[in-house]
Design an enzyme around this catalytic site. Sequence first.
Site, PDB file in Angstrom:
ATOM      1  N   LYS A 161       0.851  -1.191   0.000  1.00 18.20           N
ATOM      2  CA  LYS A 161       0.000   0.000   0.000  1.00 18.20           C
ATOM      3  C   LYS A 161       0.889   1.243   0.000  1.00 18.20           C
ATOM      4  CE  LYS A 161      -3.882   1.912   2.710  1.00 18.20           C
ATOM      5  NZ  LYS A 161      -4.743   1.665   3.891  1.00 18.20           N
TER       6      LYS A 161
ATOM      7  N   SER B 181      -9.683   1.741   2.832  1.00 19.58           N
ATOM      8  CA  SER B 181      -8.817   2.476   1.943  1.00 19.58           C
ATOM      9  C   SER B 181      -7.784   1.606   1.207  1.00 19.58           C
ATOM     10  CB  SER B 181      -8.071   3.557   2.728  1.00 19.58           C
ATOM     11  OG  SER B 181      -7.229   2.984   3.717  1.00 19.58           O
TER      12      SER B 181
ATOM     13  N   SER C 201      -9.833  -0.587   6.999  1.00 21.56           N
ATOM     14  CA  SER C 201      -9.255  -0.461   5.657  1.00 21.56           C
ATOM     15  C   SER C 201      -8.549  -1.679   5.095  1.00 21.56           C
ATOM     16  CB  SER C 201      -8.284   0.712   5.620  1.00 21.56           C
ATOM     17  OG  SER C 201      -9.007   1.897   5.493  1.00 21.56           O
TER      18      SER C 201
END
Length: 483
Positions: free
Chosen positions: A74, A149, A173
């Site tokens: 990420k 996210s 997330s």
Amino acid sequence: MTLDEASDKLRKREVSSQELTEAVFQRVAQTDGIIRSYITLCRDTAIAQAKEADRRLRQGPSASPLLGIPIALKDNLLTQGLRTTCASRILENFIPPYDATAVAKVRSAGAVITGKTNLDEFAMGSSAENSAFFSTRNPWDVERVPGGSSGGSAASVAADQCIAAIGTDTGGSIRQPAAFCGIVGMKPTYGRVSRYGVIAFASSMDQVGPMTKDVRDCALLLETISGHDPSDSTSVKLPVPSYSQSLTGEIAGLRLGIPKEYFTAGLQSAVDEAVINAIRQLEKRGAIIEEISLPHTEYAVAVYYIIATAEASSNLARYDGMRYGQRAVGSDLTETYMLSRAQGLGPEVKRRIMLGTYALSVGYYDAYYLKAQKVRALIHRDFDAAFKHCDAIITPTSPTTAFKISEKIQNPLEMYLSDICTISINLAGVPAISVPCGLDGEGLPIGMQVIGKPFDEATILGIAYAYEQQTEWHRKKPALSAA
Ligand code: GLN
């Protein structure tokens, strides 16, 4: 291939890391024009890392199952020398001078870094639509969001654009996008994985965790990234169990609590059914099921959006155009700060900075921030009380399956409610895993959440593994993958 399968083939020399890595990049080339999981791809360095892994593999059996495995990160995890944007304009050209501890650990285990995946700007969101650059699409239905996210990480695993990925979870997330994309995702106990080098959103809740194709892979990745880190004073000095070796599939006699507050009217009926079916399967394997109550659940979203925004407003004060990233040109210092922030930060980030600043301001601190902290303590106590007689708690991961792109972006409150099942877990600091447990009428994945006692990741991995052994849901692939 799962991480475990790929690692096995690498050791037996049935495939080389270079071949595996090239196959992953070929897959990216075929699919990422539509899916858009990645902000940055690093093919050249990945191939070099793969060659190095092949050299080490030739030297003999390696201790780490990650050696030679392509992993996606990420883009809020700092990577030395590799652009880290946090999906924000203000960090668009930021090259970190050091690695996050979790990144350093996968690197030293010999993993191949494929690239940096898309997210909601500063990890604020539930759909990956708040990225300053572009939206990621759900591989199961490209008209839908992958969740957020960590939407890019989830989509990259589901679309076979990597073997496994790493995400972060402040309010859901990792777990919510894992559920939306039909993969496994885990938020470890707060303090289990170092936050050093993770771009801070809400420091009292942020955790790094694995996003994988099955539970064994999740255990393998978790044991690699976990452990005390002197660079993060909130990381805890506890030994890291060998999670992958404790996956026995044995759950007879375990007490599983089903909190009634999570099975309410707002739940999509297919989600309700799938999770109830999964609970029955666990019962068949000998688990003891009992209804429990977590009475302060209804306050979780409100509490979270006070505390998370308050912490974010403080953490994001550092992005003023001076030390990091984009700087706008103003006529004096104040105007330079203001313009840099106005141009560099997106609307959701600004909304949260304003909310958080307000909640912390003189005159409102007691009414909002302090009150929220008190209710947080009550939510924490709900879990403490439940875990006096339960070994784990089962809920849906998300009240719905993946929603359509643009469906919720104009309505922040509705977007915030998509984390209703995951947020309390971060407020309480306990670990939780999401595992695929069904498909809805439109063929979209559903996730079951298993919540554990603090630092008892082993038990929830064990339950998730026992469930996975009896079902095929984790093996289901989006049609895109068959293409
Ligand atoms: N969706 C939640 C939020 O917008 C959680 C985000 C996260 O876990 N990083 O804050």
